[in-house]
Design a protein around this motif. Sequence first.
Motif, PDB file in Angstrom:
ATOM      1  N   ILE A 190       0.956  -1.154  -0.151  1.00 54.90           N
ATOM      2  CA  ILE A 190       0.091  -0.105   0.197  1.00 54.90           C
ATOM      3  C   ILE A 190       0.801   1.356   0.052  1.00 54.90           C
ATOM      4  CG2 ILE A 190      -1.796   1.230   1.170  1.00 54.90           C
ATOM      5  CD1 ILE A 190      -1.255  -2.446   1.905  1.00 54.90           C
TER       6      ILE A 190
ATOM      7  N   VAL B 160       0.075   5.304   2.779  1.00 50.29           N
ATOM      8  CA  VAL B 160      -0.706   5.470   3.932  1.00 50.29           C
ATOM      9  C   VAL B 160      -0.493   6.688   4.659  1.00 50.29           C
ATOM     10  CG1 VAL B 160      -0.803   4.254   6.473  1.00 50.29           C
ATOM     11  CG2 VAL B 160      -0.349   2.804   4.352  1.00 50.29           C
TER      12      VAL B 160
ATOM     13  N   ILE C  19      -3.514  -1.481   9.433  1.00 49.51           N
ATOM     14  CA  ILE C  19      -3.954  -1.966   8.015  1.00 49.51           C
ATOM     15  C   ILE C  19      -4.386  -3.373   8.007  1.00 49.51           C
ATOM     16  CG2 ILE C  19      -3.122  -1.826   5.594  1.00 49.51           C
ATOM     17  CD1 ILE C  19      -3.101   0.995   6.718  1.00 49.51           C
TER      18      ILE C  19
ATOM     19  N   ALA D 139      -0.327   0.189  11.284  1.00 51.29           N
ATOM     20  CA  ALA D 139      -0.064   1.467  10.114  1.00 51.29           C
ATOM     21  C   ALA D 139       1.139   2.202  10.228  1.00 51.29           C
ATOM     22  CB  ALA D 139      -1.354   2.428  10.287  1.00 51.29           C
TER      23      ALA D 139
ATOM     24  N   ILE E  88      -8.237  -3.663   1.192  1.00 50.28           N
ATOM     25  CA  ILE E  88      -7.543  -3.169   2.116  1.00 50.28           C
ATOM     26  C   ILE E  88      -8.401  -2.042   2.834  1.00 50.28           C
ATOM     27  CG2 ILE E  88      -5.451  -2.097   2.525  1.00 50.28           C
ATOM     28  CD1 ILE E  88      -5.076  -4.810   1.340  1.00 50.28           C
TER      29      ILE E  88
ATOM     30  N   HIS F 248      -7.507   0.959   6.049  1.00 48.97           N
ATOM     31  CA  HIS F 248      -6.858   1.567   7.097  1.00 48.97           C
ATOM     32  C   HIS F 248      -7.794   1.870   8.273  1.00 48.97           C
ATOM     33  CE1 HIS F 248      -3.979   4.879   8.439  1.00 48.97           C
ATOM     34  NE2 HIS F 248      -4.339   4.187   9.474  1.00 48.97           N
TER      35      HIS F 248
ATOM     36  N   TYR G 295      -9.847   2.999   1.972  1.00 49.85           N
ATOM     37  CA  TYR G 295      -9.819   1.778   1.616  1.00 49.85           C
ATOM     38  C   TYR G 295      -9.423   1.893   0.205  1.00 49.85           C
ATOM     39  CZ  TYR G 295     -14.272   2.721  -0.976  1.00 49.85           C
ATOM     40  OH  TYR G 295     -14.964   3.251  -1.754  1.00 49.85           O
TER      41      TYR G 295
END
Length: 138
Positions: A31, A34, A41, A64, A85, A87, A107
């Motif tokens: 990812i 972030v 996550i 995260a 995914i 957060h 997301y």
Amino acid sequence: MRIAALILGLVLTSFLSNAQEKEGVTLTVTIENVLSNEGKIIGALHTEGTFMKGAGIATEVVDAEKGEVTLTFTNVEPGTFAIMILHDGNGNNRMDFEANGMPKESYATTGELVFGPPSFNSAKFEVVDNDLDFRIRF
């Protein structure tokens, strides 16, 4: 001669045991964006039957970290899947929504970026016999 046969036997056994250890492929998901260090996550591997309906068939969770984080799904058998995914900034293990129904938390999914709720068809990918790497942005 007996020593050579013993060494050959050990080498062959080593190759066979290494070949049997890997039972599926590895999916690595990075990812890229972030936005904070808060929360977790959460990544979920889904089939068509579980997508947007509940827990996936496998879940990976990492703390995260602002910038990039990586999730790894191991021993994934061949099939058609999608990855979602989230957060989870407040650590309640679910997506939070505004009063108007819009998500409060970041997301993303694999596949094509779509306007509105993601669909399995836009997020799906095939697992055959090679490891796969994904780069996803919230």
